[in-house]
Enzyme design. Structure first.
Site, PDB file in Angstrom:
ATOM      1  N   CYS A   1      25.794  42.351  -3.601  1.00  0.00           N
ATOM      2  CA  CYS A   1      26.369  42.129  -4.834  1.00  0.00           C
ATOM      3  C   CYS A   1      26.392  43.128  -5.929  1.00  0.00           C
ATOM      4  O   CYS A   1      25.129  43.676  -5.976  1.00  0.00           O
ATOM      5  CB  CYS A   1      26.194  40.813  -5.372  1.00  0.00           C
ATOM      6  SG  CYS A   1      26.759  39.562  -4.419  1.00  0.00           S
TER       7      CYS A   1
ATOM      8  N   HIS B   1      20.700  41.458  -1.013  1.00  0.00           N
ATOM      9  CA  HIS B   1      20.858  41.153  -2.290  1.00  0.00           C
ATOM     10  C   HIS B   1      20.852  42.295  -3.201  1.00  0.00           C
ATOM     11  O   HIS B   1      20.391  43.322  -2.775  1.00  0.00           O
ATOM     12  CB  HIS B   1      20.197  39.989  -2.930  1.00  0.00           C
ATOM     13  CG  HIS B   1      20.238  38.949  -2.314  1.00  0.00           C
ATOM     14  ND1 HIS B   1      21.481  38.012  -2.110  1.00  0.00           N
ATOM     15  CD2 HIS B   1      19.210  37.900  -1.526  1.00  0.00           C
ATOM     16  CE1 HIS B   1      21.412  37.097  -1.529  1.00  0.00           C
ATOM     17  NE2 HIS B   1      19.916  36.927  -0.954  1.00  0.00           N
TER      18      HIS B   1
END
Length: 453
Positions: A339, A296
């Site tokens: 992301c 992430h």
């Protein structure tokens, strides 16, 4: 850090005067943020900041040598660092860390007399505030203010030329020469590194005629390091499907004869420590370094499984020519599936081209450090989500591995392959949204992976 190294830095700092400190700070602007430099008022603090930024260390004194050479402290270069003017001139060919632009400005500042500087201040009265044009303002300070106000920059020195033309035409000619050399280098690169159009093995000779290629002669060609975060401290953030990404990358890079190593579920601090560890290895018998990071993230950062972030620029900077000299002049590749924001990329397509449940990661990095031979492939552009199937892996990594297996035997270079990946991913419809990957590169040659016969 060793006592001898601290003693060396202390003795060098004691020998530097205020004007020399200002020069060192000016020459380091591409490597240390301006705000941090402005807070430095004595040489010891400056050298400490260079250590913090990993620009210098006990076994890494090249940047310090270059700085002392640039400010003409050859006495310190010789007595303290065991080098000489001639040795530095040889070492700096192709390795200089101070940009030609900053070298030019510093050289101009050295050539201007006190009267010349007063003339510059007079001619800048309409462009700069009076508080910045005081009698004690040096030429380097003026250059900084001109940069802040957008009056000069690396690719636009028109106003500075106009000013100098009025009273120092000889120095104006130095800027002309700098710009001409810059244009020549740009033209040479256009001829030397065209977009690859060769897709057949028999055209290998033609490709070499049109563009230089990084050497791939060692077995293994290098390390392929995979940092793969699957299980997080908070189970709701677990990244199902990432194991498939790791397996795909290992399959491809073992086939391409890389020493492939995968680390699972690293905390933020451990991500940085692992990257740092590999930057300190001896890569002299390697051709290349490849690093995949799956996790992430948020803008400019990667998250560890403990939710602690690490700056992507800090990771990439471990592999600059200064910090990893055994890979200097060799390609360093970073592929990042994460992301960089929480915005869904709007879709203008009408077809659905994905199956199975999709999740989002987050993607990184607005820019890379201004260093040569580095390529970064990112799953998505700034501020947007990237997608990962819980069953089959991420859209970006799976596409990349498929394209590499298809196009590496056809001798396509990596940048061309990544462009194909961009095109394929951008066409897909992902739960009503889109994903647009990004390539950022300072590669100086084509990177063509050799396929074993």
């Amino acid at each position: 850090m060793s006592t001898e190294f601290h003693k060396l830095l202390f003795e060098i700092s004691e020998a530097l005067v205020t004007e020399e400190l200002a020069a060192l700070k000016f020459l380091s602007l591409e490597h240390v943020p301006r705000r941090k430099l402005e807070a430095i008022h004595e040489p010891k603090a400056f050298l400490e900041v260079l250590q913090e930024k990993d620009m210098i260390g006990a076994g890494n004194l090249f940047f310090l040598k270059e700085l002392l050479y640039r400010i003409h402290r050859i006495d310190l270069l010789t007595a303290q660092l065991g080098s000489s003017r001639e040795e530095m001139e040889r070492e700096l060919r192709g390795r200089a860390r101070v940009s030609p632009y900053r070298q030019l400005l510093y050289g101009i500042a050295e050539d201007l007399t006190s009267e010349d500087v007063r003339s510059v201040k007079f001619l800048l009265q309409k462009q700069l505030p009076k508080t910045k044009l005081q009698e004690n303002a040096s030429m380097l300070q003026l250059f900084l203010e001109m940069e802040i106000n957008g009056i000069i920059k690396e690719d636009n020195l028109t106003m500075l030329k106009d000013i100098l033309q009025r009273f120092r035409a000889d120095i104006k000619k130095k800027i002309d020469a700098y710009e001409e050399k810059k244009r020549e280098n740009y033209s040479r690169e256009e001829v030397r590194y065209p977009v690859s159009v060769s897709v057949h093995p028999e055209e290998k000779g033609a490709a070499k005629q049109h563009g230089k290629i990084y050497k791939m002669k060692n077995i293994p060609h290098g390390y392929c390091l995979i940092l793969n975060n699957h299980i997080f401290r908070n189970p709701r953030y677990n990244r199902e499907g990432t194991l498939q990404d790791g397996e795909a990358v290992k399959r491809v890079f073992k086939w391409l004869q890389f020493e492939t190593i995968e680390y699972m579920d690293l905390e933020g601090k451990k991500i940085y420590e692992t990257i740092k560890e590999y930057s300190k290895k001896d890569h002299r018998n390697m051709d290349c370094f490849v690093c995949f990071i799956f996790s992430h993230g948020e803008k400019d950062k990667i998250k560890g499984v403990d939710d602690e972030c690490v700056n992507i620029e800090d990771l990439v900077s471990c592999f600059t020519g200064t910090n990893c000299p055994s890979l200097a002049g060799k390609p360093k590749v970073f592929i990042i599936q994460a992301c960089q924001g929480s915005v869904r990329h709007p879709s203008v397509a009408v077809e659905s081209d994905c199956s199975g449940p999709l999740e989002v990661d987050a993607s990184p990095l607005t820019s890379i450090p201004d260093k040569a031979d580095i390529l970064i492939g990112m799953a998505t552009v700034e501020d947007y989500l990237s997608y990962r199937s819980r069953k089959t892996g991420s859209v970006y990594i799976q596409s990349l591995c498929e394209k590499m297996e298809l196009l590496c035997p056809q001798r396509e270079d990596l940048q061309a392959i990544l462009t194909e990946v961009n095109n394929e991913v951008a066409k897909r419809e992902l739960e009503g949204a889109k994903q647009m990957p990004k390539i950022t590169s300072t590669l100086l040659k084509k990177l063509v992976f050799e396929v074993p016969q």
